[in-house]
Design a protein around this motif. Structure first.
Motif, PDB file in Angstrom:
ATOM      1  N   LEU A 100     -12.840  -9.381   1.882  1.00  0.00           N
ATOM      2  CA  LEU A 100     -11.865  -8.603   2.185  1.00  0.00           C
ATOM      3  C   LEU A 100     -12.035  -7.661   0.237  1.00  0.00           C
ATOM      4  CD1 LEU A 100     -11.107  -8.460   5.156  1.00  0.00           C
ATOM      5  CD2 LEU A 100     -12.728  -6.341   4.505  1.00  0.00           C
ATOM      6  N   GLY A 101     -11.121  -9.239  -0.272  1.00  0.00           N
ATOM      7  CA  GLY A 101     -10.284  -9.152  -1.784  1.00  0.00           C
ATOM      8  C   GLY A 101      -9.972 -10.278  -2.345  1.00  0.00           C
ATOM      9  N   ALA A 102      -9.235  -9.988  -3.294  1.00  0.00           N
ATOM     10  CA  ALA A 102      -8.199 -11.026  -4.269  1.00  0.00           C
ATOM     11  C   ALA A 102      -7.010 -10.463  -4.176  1.00  0.00           C
ATOM     12  CB  ALA A 102      -8.895 -11.942  -4.921  1.00  0.00           C
ATOM     13  N   ILE A 103      -6.153 -11.568  -4.326  1.00  0.00           N
ATOM     14  CA  ILE A 103      -4.631 -10.461  -4.256  1.00  0.00           C
ATOM     15  C   ILE A 103      -4.157 -11.283  -5.349  1.00  0.00           C
ATOM     16  CG2 ILE A 103      -2.538 -10.697  -3.490  1.00  0.00           C
ATOM     17  CD1 ILE A 103      -3.596 -10.626  -0.623  1.00  0.00           C
ATOM     18  N   PRO A 104      -3.822 -11.118  -6.129  1.00  0.00           N
ATOM     19  CA  PRO A 104      -2.990 -11.494  -7.632  1.00  0.00           C
ATOM     20  C   PRO A 104      -1.673 -12.007  -6.987  1.00  0.00           C
ATOM     21  CG  PRO A 104      -3.851  -9.856  -8.409  1.00  0.00           C
ATOM     22  CD  PRO A 104      -3.385  -9.612  -7.207  1.00  0.00           C
ATOM     23  N   LEU A 105      -1.577 -13.552  -7.826  1.00  0.00           N
ATOM     24  CA  LEU A 105      -0.020 -13.887  -6.861  1.00  0.00           C
ATOM     25  C   LEU A 105       0.815 -14.363  -8.637  1.00  0.00           C
ATOM     26  CD1 LEU A 105      -1.217 -17.049  -4.906  1.00  0.00           C
ATOM     27  CD2 LEU A 105      -0.184 -14.728  -3.621  1.00  0.00           C
ATOM     28  N   GLU A 106       1.083 -12.886  -8.172  1.00  0.00           N
ATOM     29  CA  GLU A 106       2.337 -12.581  -9.166  1.00  0.00           C
ATOM     30  C   GLU A 106       3.243 -13.238  -8.990  1.00  0.00           C
ATOM     31  OE1 GLU A 106       1.501  -8.250 -10.936  1.00  0.00           O
ATOM     32  OE2 GLU A 106       1.635  -8.093  -9.335  1.00  0.00           O
ATOM     33  N   MET A 107       4.871 -13.664  -9.753  1.00  0.00           N
ATOM     34  CA  MET A 107       5.716 -13.939  -9.140  1.00  0.00           C
ATOM     35  C   MET A 107       6.583 -12.565  -8.004  1.00  0.00           C
ATOM     36  SD  MET A 107       7.661 -16.806  -8.397  1.00  0.00           S
ATOM     37  CE  MET A 107       7.106 -17.659 -10.107  1.00  0.00           C
ATOM     38  N   PRO A 108       6.748 -11.948  -8.401  1.00  0.00           N
ATOM     39  CA  PRO A 108       7.542 -10.862  -6.942  1.00  0.00           C
ATOM     40  C   PRO A 108       6.994 -10.681  -6.130  1.00  0.00           C
ATOM     41  CG  PRO A 108       7.039  -9.622  -9.759  1.00  0.00           C
ATOM     42  CD  PRO A 108       6.683 -10.788  -9.616  1.00  0.00           C
ATOM     43  N   VAL A 109       5.286 -11.404  -5.792  1.00  0.00           N
ATOM     44  CA  VAL A 109       4.885 -11.152  -4.167  1.00  0.00           C
ATOM     45  C   VAL A 109       5.754 -12.226  -3.672  1.00  0.00           C
ATOM     46  CG1 VAL A 109       3.140 -11.895  -3.357  1.00  0.00           C
ATOM     47  CG2 VAL A 109       2.530 -10.130  -4.989  1.00  0.00           C
ATOM     48  N   ARG A 110       5.999 -13.485  -4.286  1.00  0.00           N
ATOM     49  CA  ARG A 110       6.151 -14.982  -3.351  1.00  0.00           C
ATOM     50  C   ARG A 110       7.908 -14.493  -3.433  1.00  0.00           C
ATOM     51  NH1 ARG A 110       5.418 -20.233  -7.037  1.00  0.00           N
ATOM     52  NH2 ARG A 110       7.112 -20.367  -4.858  1.00  0.00           N
ATOM     53  N   GLU A 111       8.571 -13.950  -4.498  1.00  0.00           N
ATOM     54  CA  GLU A 111       9.491 -13.679  -3.968  1.00  0.00           C
ATOM     55  C   GLU A 111      10.574 -12.430  -3.605  1.00  0.00           C
ATOM     56  OE1 GLU A 111      10.818 -13.958  -9.473  1.00  0.00           O
ATOM     57  OE2 GLU A 111      10.715 -12.205  -8.633  1.00  0.00           O
ATOM     58  N   GLY A 112       9.418 -11.339  -3.471  1.00  0.00           N
ATOM     59  CA  GLY A 112       9.416 -10.773  -2.209  1.00  0.00           C
ATOM     60  C   GLY A 112       9.175 -10.752  -0.615  1.00  0.00           C
ATOM     61  N   GLY A 113       8.430 -11.963  -0.463  1.00  0.00           N
ATOM     62  CA  GLY A 113       8.227 -12.662   0.311  1.00  0.00           C
ATOM     63  C   GLY A 113       9.334 -13.114   1.172  1.00  0.00           C
ATOM     64  N   ASP A 114       9.932 -13.459  -0.259  1.00  0.00           N
ATOM     65  CA  ASP A 114      10.808 -14.679   0.069  1.00  0.00           C
ATOM     66  C   ASP A 114      11.970 -14.118   0.755  1.00  0.00           C
ATOM     67  OD1 ASP A 114       9.945 -16.813   0.096  1.00  0.00           O
ATOM     68  OD2 ASP A 114      10.647 -17.244  -1.808  1.00  0.00           O
ATOM     69  N   ALA A 115      12.784 -12.664   0.100  1.00  0.00           N
ATOM     70  CA  ALA A 115      13.633 -11.837   0.761  1.00  0.00           C
ATOM     71  C   ALA A 115      12.863 -11.120   1.782  1.00  0.00           C
ATOM     72  CB  ALA A 115      13.864 -11.433  -0.997  1.00  0.00           C
ATOM     73  N   GLY A 116      12.179 -10.808   1.955  1.00  0.00           N
ATOM     74  CA  GLY A 116      11.911 -10.416   3.185  1.00  0.00           C
ATOM     75  C   GLY A 116      11.660  -8.251   2.759  1.00  0.00           C
ATOM     76  N   VAL A 117      10.767  -7.887   1.753  1.00  0.00           N
ATOM     77  CA  VAL A 117      10.558  -6.712   0.928  1.00  0.00           C
ATOM     78  C   VAL A 117       9.564  -6.861   0.338  1.00  0.00           C
ATOM     79  CG1 VAL A 117      11.283  -4.841  -1.090  1.00  0.00           C
ATOM     80  CG2 VAL A 117      12.943  -6.425   0.302  1.00  0.00           C
ATOM     81  N   PRO A 118       8.074  -6.410   1.246  1.00  0.00           N
ATOM     82  CA  PRO A 118       6.825  -6.234   0.265  1.00  0.00           C
ATOM     83  C   PRO A 118       6.657  -5.753  -0.734  1.00  0.00           C
ATOM     84  CG  PRO A 118       6.927  -5.626   2.922  1.00  0.00           C
ATOM     85  CD  PRO A 118       8.022  -5.682   2.179  1.00  0.00           C
ATOM     86  N   ILE A 119       5.621  -6.235  -1.202  1.00  0.00           N
ATOM     87  CA  ILE A 119       5.606  -6.271  -3.029  1.00  0.00           C
ATOM     88  C   ILE A 119       4.879  -4.599  -2.732  1.00  0.00           C
ATOM     89  CG2 ILE A 119       2.854  -7.019  -2.965  1.00  0.00           C
ATOM     90  CD1 ILE A 119       5.131  -7.088  -6.158  1.00  0.00           C
ATOM     91  N   VAL A 120       4.306  -4.210  -2.336  1.00  0.00           N
ATOM     92  CA  VAL A 120       3.833  -2.763  -1.759  1.00  0.00           C
ATOM     93  C   VAL A 120       5.339  -2.300  -1.769  1.00  0.00           C
ATOM     94  CG1 VAL A 120       1.423  -3.416  -0.724  1.00  0.00           C
ATOM     95  CG2 VAL A 120       3.724  -3.192   0.783  1.00  0.00           C
ATOM     96  N   ILE A 121       6.384  -2.680  -1.104  1.00  0.00           N
ATOM     97  CA  ILE A 121       7.143  -0.979  -1.316  1.00  0.00           C
ATOM     98  C   ILE A 121       8.064  -2.045  -2.476  1.00  0.00           C
ATOM     99  CG2 ILE A 121      10.106  -1.382  -0.094  1.00  0.00           C
ATOM    100  CD1 ILE A 121       7.179  -0.070   1.914  1.00  0.00           C
ATOM    101  N   SER A 122       8.733  -2.603  -2.452  1.00  0.00           N
ATOM    102  CA  SER A 122       9.019  -2.937  -4.481  1.00  0.00           C
ATOM    103  C   SER A 122       8.331  -2.428  -5.021  1.00  0.00           C
ATOM    104  CB  SER A 122      10.029  -4.849  -4.357  1.00  0.00           C
ATOM    105  OG  SER A 122       8.228  -5.442  -3.845  1.00  0.00           O
TER     106      SER A 122
END
Length: 66
Positions: free
Chosen positions: A17-39
């Protein structure tokens, strides 16, 4: 690495279905509970996640009609 998703999809006989670039903000947002699609909705990762969600919604809507 790269290509793992494609390989697994092929082995399982399902579409990739797709390939998501694993940018550092994706990981940081996941840890903080703020999805990259929001931040950062215009980032490459957010755009790909949105595209994947749209593809899934399209596939689900087809199944709902049957």
């Amino acid at each position: 690495g790269s290509g793992g998703g494609e390989k697994t999809a092929h082995e399982l006989g399902v579409p990739l279905l797709g390939a998501i670039p694993l940018e550092m903000p994706v990981r940081e947002g996941g840890d903080a509970g703020v999805p990259i699609v929001i931040s950062d909705p215009n980032s490459a990762s957010a755009l790909e996640l949105t595209a994947i969600a749209q593809r899934i919604a399209g596939k689900v809507s087809v199944f709902a009609l049957t």
